[in-house]
Design a protein around this motif. Structure first.
Motif, PDB file in Angstrom:
ATOM      1  N   ILE A 155      -3.313  -6.286   5.392  1.00 22.41           N
ATOM      2  CA  ILE A 155      -1.993  -5.666   5.354  1.00 22.41           C
ATOM      3  C   ILE A 155      -0.954  -6.627   4.778  1.00 22.41           C
ATOM      4  CG2 ILE A 155      -0.203  -4.594   6.799  1.00 22.41           C
ATOM      5  CD1 ILE A 155      -2.799  -3.000   6.446  1.00 22.41           C
ATOM      6  N   THR A 156      -1.236  -7.914   4.808  1.00 22.32           N
ATOM      7  CA  THR A 156      -0.267  -8.907   4.360  1.00 22.32           C
ATOM      8  C   THR A 156      -0.222  -8.971   2.831  1.00 22.32           C
ATOM      9  OG1 THR A 156      -1.950 -10.665   4.476  1.00 22.32           O
ATOM     10  CG2 THR A 156      -0.617 -10.273   6.447  1.00 22.32           C
ATOM     11  N   GLU A 157       0.832  -9.609   2.324  1.00 21.54           N
ATOM     12  CA  GLU A 157       0.995  -9.752   0.876  1.00 21.54           C
ATOM     13  C   GLU A 157      -0.204 -10.504   0.298  1.00 21.54           C
ATOM     14  OE1 GLU A 157       4.327 -11.373  -2.354  1.00 21.54           O
ATOM     15  OE2 GLU A 157       4.646 -11.650  -0.201  1.00 21.54           O
ATOM     16  N   PRO A 158      -0.841  -9.973  -0.759  1.00 22.39           N
ATOM     17  CA  PRO A 158      -2.050 -10.612  -1.293  1.00 22.39           C
ATOM     18  C   PRO A 158      -1.752 -11.956  -1.950  1.00 22.39           C
ATOM     19  CG  PRO A 158      -1.381  -8.785  -2.693  1.00 22.39           C
ATOM     20  CD  PRO A 158      -0.508  -8.725  -1.458  1.00 22.39           C
ATOM     21  N   GLN A 159      -2.730 -12.840  -1.881  1.00 26.88           N
ATOM     22  CA  GLN A 159      -2.606 -14.144  -2.513  1.00 26.88           C
ATOM     23  C   GLN A 159      -3.043 -14.055  -3.974  1.00 26.88           C
ATOM     24  OE1 GLN A 159      -4.774 -17.062  -0.262  1.00 26.88           O
ATOM     25  NE2 GLN A 159      -3.572 -16.759   1.595  1.00 26.88           N
ATOM     26  N   ASP A 160      -2.446 -14.893  -4.826  1.00 20.77           N
ATOM     27  CA  ASP A 160      -2.828 -15.008  -6.233  1.00 20.77           C
ATOM     28  C   ASP A 160      -2.748 -13.678  -6.968  1.00 20.77           C
ATOM     29  OD1 ASP A 160      -3.403 -17.724  -5.763  1.00 20.77           O
ATOM     30  OD2 ASP A 160      -5.428 -17.226  -5.090  1.00 20.77           O
TER      31      ASP A 160
END
Length: 359
Positions: free
Chosen positions: A146-151
């Motif tokens: 659910i969190t903001e995706p990395q990269d």
């Protein structure tokens, strides 16, 4: 149980299940439960540090308390914001995103004697495992999606991973799988909002990756836009973040690909300050409710009990057969006497190591 590579985002039931799962993982009720479970774990861990003998070979590391209460502080701040519909808490600088740091440190250092390079390699002693189970009650598989995706890469590309054992099973513990309602809601099939990789996400919600097909005249001349063709798993995207790439496995290599995202469902929950009934997300509660006991009743099991009463969480150790105590109601005036009030207590941990759930 289905094995890996048996789910398709073109299957109606799979789409309904993924839609429901993402709504559950982004729900206030689930994150509030995570916070409450962590609070119980924090209080029990602190009590163990204070009461277990220093020469006890199973003594817990008091240094973990700093990270444990750092996480609880982030939970309290994040849950308050989420209850107002502010989902920026899952962006990289948000409180609920930042949880992974202290929570992972506590996990990797939980009981050093059984860890190797931060990974649990051996079973914990029984009384340490009892407290570890309270820590595990905070874990819900998939909340990191659910969190903001990395990269700038989508959190979920392959739908099969959402249902695989990898997400729920570990060598030393298993996380409960969600129980789906009998009648899952239909997935909306509209094209109200469309964005592409790199665009700013205009609203919180569940988005579908894919491509718009073109209609051709004589199979050569494009004359209009056709259907939206799915190219991966639904993802929960957060307003203000950038629409991510998706990973595609081609020519024996994983490559990042630009993609178009179609809004499936806009998340406007809690924006008016109210929390709707979200009990459908916790149907597994029915067969496994914790043992409870009211003030004045005879305690059924010796152990540690907890209640939320008088505006705060309270704990008590009660011997089997003794009367359950009342909770404390603190007055606004710090010099006013504490008022005892009746409460319902939940069993956290039994002295005999037995189950704390109703069989």
């Amino acid at each position: 149980m289905k094995l890996l590579n048996t789910y398709s985002m073109n299957d109606d039931n799979t789409r309904r299940q993924v839609f429901w799962l993402l709504k559950r993982l982004s729900s206030y009720s689930l994150w509030k439960r995570k916070r409450d479970a962590w609070a119980i774990f924090a209080a029990t861990y602190e009590q163990a540090v204070k009461t277990w003998p220093e020469n006890d070979p199973d003594a817990l590391d008091p240094n973990n308390l700093v990270r444990i209460y750092e996480a609880l502080c982030l939970y309290d701040q994040g849950i308050e914001e989420l209850g107002k519909g502010h989902r920026h808490v899952w962006r990289t600088n948000g409180d609920l995103y930042q949880l992974y740091k202290p929570v992972d440190i506590v996990k990797s250092r939980f009981f050093g004697r059984c860890h190797e390079r931060g990974i649990q390699e051996w079973p914990y002693p029984p009384k340490v495992e009892q407290i570890n189970k309270l820590r595990l009650a905070e874990e819900y598989a998939g909340t990191e999606y659910i969190t903001e995706p990395q990269d700038m890469v989508a959190n979920i590309t392959n739908v099969n991973f959402l249902f695989s054992d990898i997400l729920y099973e570990s060598e030393f513990y298993s996380l409960p799988r969600p129980i789906f309602p009998k009648n899952l809601p239909m997935v909306p099939n509209e094209q109200k909002k469309m964005i592409s990789t790199g665009d700013i996400v205009p609203c919180d919600g569940i988005w579908e990756p894919g491509k718009l097909s073109l209609d051709f005249k004589w199979k050569v001349i494009p004359v209009g836009i056709g259907d939206f063709v799915n190219k991966g798993c639904f993802n929960y995207l957060i307003s203000g973040a950038r629409a991510p790439f998706i990973n595609v496995f081609e020519s024996h290599e994983m490559e990042k690909k630009s993609i178009e995202w179609r809004l499936i469902w806009e998340d406007t929950r809690y924006c008016d300050g109210t929390i709707p009934d979200e009990s459908e997300y916790f149907l597994d509660d029915n067969p496994g409710k914790r043992i409870t006991c009211r003030s004045g009743e005879h305690c059924p099991h010796s152990g540690r009990w907890a209640t939320i009463a008088g505006g705060q969480q309270q704990f008590a150790h009660v011997e089997a057969g003794k009367l359950m105590p009342e909770a404390a109601q603190y007055q606004g005036d710090m010099f006013a006497p504490i008022k005892p009030i009746p409460a319902t207590w939940k069993l956290l941990m039994r002295d005999d190591g037995g189950s704390v759930y109703i069989s």
